[in-house]
Scaffold this motif. Structure first.
Motif, PDB file in Angstrom:
ATOM      1  N   ARG A 229     -19.498 -59.294  35.017  1.00  0.00           N
ATOM      2  CA  ARG A 229     -20.237 -58.101  35.459  1.00  0.00           C
ATOM      3  C   ARG A 229     -19.770 -57.716  36.859  1.00  0.00           C
ATOM      4  O   ARG A 229     -19.800 -58.515  37.773  1.00  0.00           O
ATOM      5  CB  ARG A 229     -21.736 -58.378  35.499  1.00  0.00           C
ATOM      6  CG  ARG A 229     -22.341 -58.542  34.127  1.00  0.00           C
ATOM      7  CD  ARG A 229     -23.826 -58.854  34.180  1.00  0.00           C
ATOM      8  NE  ARG A 229     -24.606 -57.890  34.930  1.00  0.00           N
ATOM      9  CZ  ARG A 229     -25.064 -56.737  34.442  1.00  0.00           C
ATOM     10  NH1 ARG A 229     -24.807 -56.418  33.198  1.00  0.00           N
ATOM     11  NH2 ARG A 229     -25.779 -55.924  35.181  1.00  0.00           N
ATOM     12  N   VAL A 230     -19.343 -56.471  37.007  1.00  0.00           N
ATOM     13  CA  VAL A 230     -18.951 -55.918  38.307  1.00  0.00           C
ATOM     14  C   VAL A 230     -20.045 -54.930  38.706  1.00  0.00           C
ATOM     15  O   VAL A 230     -20.230 -53.901  38.054  1.00  0.00           O
ATOM     16  CB  VAL A 230     -17.575 -55.212  38.230  1.00  0.00           C
ATOM     17  CG1 VAL A 230     -17.209 -54.609  39.571  1.00  0.00           C
ATOM     18  CG2 VAL A 230     -16.512 -56.179  37.741  1.00  0.00           C
ATOM     19  N   ALA A 231     -20.789 -55.259  39.755  1.00  0.00           N
ATOM     20  CA  ALA A 231     -21.929 -54.443  40.171  1.00  0.00           C
ATOM     21  C   ALA A 231     -21.486 -53.063  40.635  1.00  0.00           C
ATOM     22  O   ALA A 231     -20.486 -52.912  41.334  1.00  0.00           O
ATOM     23  CB  ALA A 231     -22.685 -55.144  41.288  1.00  0.00           C
ATOM     24  N   LEU A 232     -22.247 -52.049  40.231  1.00  0.00           N
ATOM     25  CA  LEU A 232     -22.044 -50.668  40.676  1.00  0.00           C
ATOM     26  C   LEU A 232     -23.366 -50.228  41.315  1.00  0.00           C
ATOM     27  O   LEU A 232     -24.270 -49.777  40.631  1.00  0.00           O
ATOM     28  CB  LEU A 232     -21.672 -49.763  39.501  1.00  0.00           C
ATOM     29  CG  LEU A 232     -20.390 -50.140  38.754  1.00  0.00           C
ATOM     30  CD1 LEU A 232     -20.229 -49.274  37.521  1.00  0.00           C
ATOM     31  CD2 LEU A 232     -19.192 -50.006  39.672  1.00  0.00           C
ATOM     32  N   ASN A 233     -23.476 -50.409  42.616  1.00  0.00           N
ATOM     33  CA  ASN A 233     -24.735 -50.184  43.317  1.00  0.00           C
ATOM     34  C   ASN A 233     -24.861 -48.808  43.958  1.00  0.00           C
ATOM     35  O   ASN A 233     -25.876 -48.510  44.572  1.00  0.00           O
ATOM     36  CB  ASN A 233     -24.918 -51.248  44.408  1.00  0.00           C
ATOM     37  CG  ASN A 233     -24.962 -52.639  43.819  1.00  0.00           C
ATOM     38  OD1 ASN A 233     -25.546 -52.835  42.773  1.00  0.00           O
ATOM     39  ND2 ASN A 233     -24.330 -53.587  44.477  1.00  0.00           N
ATOM     40  N   GLY A 234     -23.858 -47.995  43.857  1.00  0.00           N
ATOM     41  CA  GLY A 234     -23.874 -46.699  44.522  1.00  0.00           C
ATOM     42  C   GLY A 234     -24.727 -45.681  43.793  1.00  0.00           C
ATOM     43  O   GLY A 234     -25.342 -45.979  42.759  1.00  0.00           O
ATOM     44  N   PRO A 235     -24.758 -44.457  44.310  1.00  0.00           N
ATOM     45  CA  PRO A 235     -25.526 -43.400  43.659  1.00  0.00           C
ATOM     46  C   PRO A 235     -24.896 -43.021  42.318  1.00  0.00           C
ATOM     47  O   PRO A 235     -23.743 -43.337  42.041  1.00  0.00           O
ATOM     48  CB  PRO A 235     -25.449 -42.234  44.649  1.00  0.00           C
ATOM     49  CG  PRO A 235     -24.233 -42.494  45.453  1.00  0.00           C
ATOM     50  CD  PRO A 235     -24.089 -43.977  45.522  1.00  0.00           C
ATOM     51  N   SER A 236     -25.672 -42.332  41.498  1.00  0.00           N
ATOM     52  CA  SER A 236     -25.167 -41.897  40.200  1.00  0.00           C
ATOM     53  C   SER A 236     -24.055 -40.864  40.391  1.00  0.00           C
ATOM     54  O   SER A 236     -23.823 -40.364  41.492  1.00  0.00           O
ATOM     55  CB  SER A 236     -26.307 -41.277  39.386  1.00  0.00           C
ATOM     56  OG  SER A 236     -26.730 -40.081  40.017  1.00  0.00           O
ATOM     57  N   PHE A 237     -23.401 -40.529  39.304  1.00  0.00           N
ATOM     58  CA  PHE A 237     -22.343 -39.524  39.357  1.00  0.00           C
ATOM     59  C   PHE A 237     -22.896 -38.194  39.842  1.00  0.00           C
ATOM     60  O   PHE A 237     -22.304 -37.534  40.696  1.00  0.00           O
ATOM     61  CB  PHE A 237     -21.708 -39.379  37.970  1.00  0.00           C
ATOM     62  CG  PHE A 237     -20.619 -38.355  37.919  1.00  0.00           C
ATOM     63  CD1 PHE A 237     -19.399 -38.604  38.517  1.00  0.00           C
ATOM     64  CD2 PHE A 237     -20.804 -37.138  37.279  1.00  0.00           C
ATOM     65  CE1 PHE A 237     -18.378 -37.658  38.485  1.00  0.00           C
ATOM     66  CE2 PHE A 237     -19.801 -36.196  37.235  1.00  0.00           C
ATOM     67  CZ  PHE A 237     -18.581 -36.462  37.837  1.00  0.00           C
ATOM     68  N   VAL A 238     -24.065 -37.799  39.315  1.00  0.00           N
ATOM     69  CA  VAL A 238     -24.689 -36.545  39.732  1.00  0.00           C
ATOM     70  C   VAL A 238     -25.080 -36.616  41.213  1.00  0.00           C
ATOM     71  O   VAL A 238     -24.896 -35.657  41.965  1.00  0.00           O
ATOM     72  CB  VAL A 238     -25.911 -36.217  38.845  1.00  0.00           C
ATOM     73  CG1 VAL A 238     -26.678 -35.020  39.376  1.00  0.00           C
ATOM     74  CG2 VAL A 238     -25.477 -35.978  37.417  1.00  0.00           C
TER      75      VAL A 238
END
Length: 97
Positions: A58-67
């Motif tokens: 699992r590679v965490a994606l903690n940033g804001p959504s694409f929108v």
């Protein structure tokens, strides 16, 4: 001054989101774990890499959504343009006075 802070805040969020988008793309392309890559999928909070050994990574994606990233980018541009217009008006008024 306020518009500059808004532009800086929006730019920070936009850069954070763009960084996560790059990580997600690299994950899906197999560029992160080339030696064990056997496919990948995006979940709401991570990119899950299927490995040749069978144990997922699992590679965490903690940033804001694409929108959210798109909105922050638009906010950055809008605040920068508004700042430019405000500075230009002040300079014109100063020259005219």
């Amino acid at each position: 001054m306020g518009l500059t802070l808004v532009a800086a805040a929006c730019a920070g969020v936009a850069l954070w989101g763009m960084h996560d988008l790059v990580i997600a793309k690299r994950c899906l392309d197999g560029a992160l774990y080339r030696d064990r890559f056997n496919g990948a999928a995006i979940t709401p909070d991570a990119c899950v890499i299927a490995t040749t050994t069978g144990s997922p990574i699992r590679v965490a994606l903690n940033g804001p959504s694409f929108v959210g990233t798109l909105l922050a980018t638009v906010g950055t541009v809008a605040a920068a343009v508004a700042t430019f217009v405000a500075v230009r008006r002040v300079r014109r008024a100063h020259r005219g006075a």
